[in-house]
Design an enzyme around this catalytic site. Structure first.
Site, PDB file in Angstrom:
ATOM      1  CG  HIS A  21      39.115  40.318  48.315  1.00  8.07           C
ATOM      2  ND1 HIS A  21      38.673  40.669  49.576  1.00  8.07           N
ATOM      3  CD2 HIS A  21      40.252  39.583  48.510  1.00  8.07           C
ATOM      4  CE1 HIS A  21      39.509  40.182  50.484  1.00  8.07           C
ATOM      5  NE2 HIS A  21      40.465  39.506  49.859  1.00  8.07           N
ATOM      6  CD  GLU A  59      39.459  45.105  47.281  1.00 12.39           C
ATOM      7  OE1 GLU A  59      39.166  46.299  47.413  1.00 12.39           O
ATOM      8  OE2 GLU A  59      38.732  44.172  47.679  1.00 12.39           O
ATOM      9  CG  HIS A 106      34.612  48.667  53.990  1.00  6.09           C
ATOM     10  ND1 HIS A 106      34.776  47.412  53.435  1.00  6.09           N
ATOM     11  CD2 HIS A 106      33.936  48.465  55.139  1.00  6.09           C
ATOM     12  CE1 HIS A 106      34.253  46.497  54.220  1.00  6.09           C
ATOM     13  NE2 HIS A 106      33.716  47.109  55.261  1.00  6.09           N
TER      14      HIS A 106
END
Length: 245
Positions: free
Chosen positions: A43, A70, A190
């Site tokens: 990310h 991400e 997640h």
């Protein structure tokens, strides 16, 4: 059987705590792939709190599996993705004050912007996934903006205790089926851990699980390759009712 995407952001977190050169997340990728990682997820946040632009460029050259970037749905990040050309882009919501991503994208609210970004990335053969809560209205809009994938947010499931977990699991199963009926491919992630991953891995239709923190935590005890191997074994042969929290 779902594949495993290993998120290496937390390796970069340790490095950035001292603003030094180690540990190097790029070097750790080889160990993750040797352990069985099917992909590497990073990310690139707007505040660059962990992964840096240099990391991305090096990862593009060194990842042997596939690179999942991400990023927030911004002009800066879109330009970076168009130049980098990762194997897939996952658009996620982002707040500077959050410790980690706290919820899914509001596709309904940001429909026009997301559709434009998806068109630009798809036009360069970069498939786009949208990280969303398992809500039918959001999934419908993911299809309408022409996303190729969705990544279902498993955070609520991950923190749920025994009495309520079956409901959250049922919601994820139904959302997977609904997303596929709209022509979307499905990932999930997640908050997944060694203790709670198996029921999610057993959901028919989920193609990849993106997991980071628990693997990096386990790696401190057994090494990264072994930590990935242990997670991969749970995903390959999941027990539907195994939830140890």
């Amino acid at each position: 059987m779902a594949s495993l995407g290993v998120n290496i952001d937390h390796i970069a977190n340790v490095r950035e705590a001292r603003k030094t050169f180690e540990p190097d997340p790029v070097k750790m990728v080889l160990l993750a792939e040797l352990g069985g990682a099917d992909g590497i997820t990073v990310h690139l946040r707007e505040d660059r709190r962990h992964i840096q632009d240099r990391d991305l460029n090096l990862l593009k050259e060194t990842v042997h599996t596939r690179l999942n970037l991400e990023m927030a749905a911004t002009e800066e990040m879109t330009s970076i993705a168009l130049n980098l050309k990762p194997d897939i882009v996952t658009l996620v919501p982002e707040k500077r004050e959050e410790v980690t991503t706290e919820g899914g994208l509001d596709v309904i609210k940001n429909k026009r912007k997301l559709k434009e970004i998806i068109q630009r990335l798809s036009g360069e053969d970069i498939p786009v996934s949208l990280f969303v809560d398992p809500v039918q209205a959001q999934l419908e809009n993911c299809a309408e903006v022409k996303a190729a994938w969705v990544e279902l947010h498993t955070g609520k499931y991950a923190i749920t205790k025994k009495k309520a977990r079956d409901l959250e699991l049922s919601i994820l199963k139904e959302s997977t089926a609904k997303a596929k009926s709209y022509g979307l491919r499905v990932n999930a992630g997640h908050g997944l851990t060694y203790q709670n991953v198996e029921p999610i891995a057993a959901i028919e239709g989920i193609e990849e699980l993106n997991i980071g923190h628990t693997i990096i935590s386990r790696a401190l005890s057994v090494g990264l390759s072994q930590a990935v191997k242990e997670m991969k074994s749970l995903i390959i042969n999941p027990r539907k009712d195994n939830f140890l929290l």
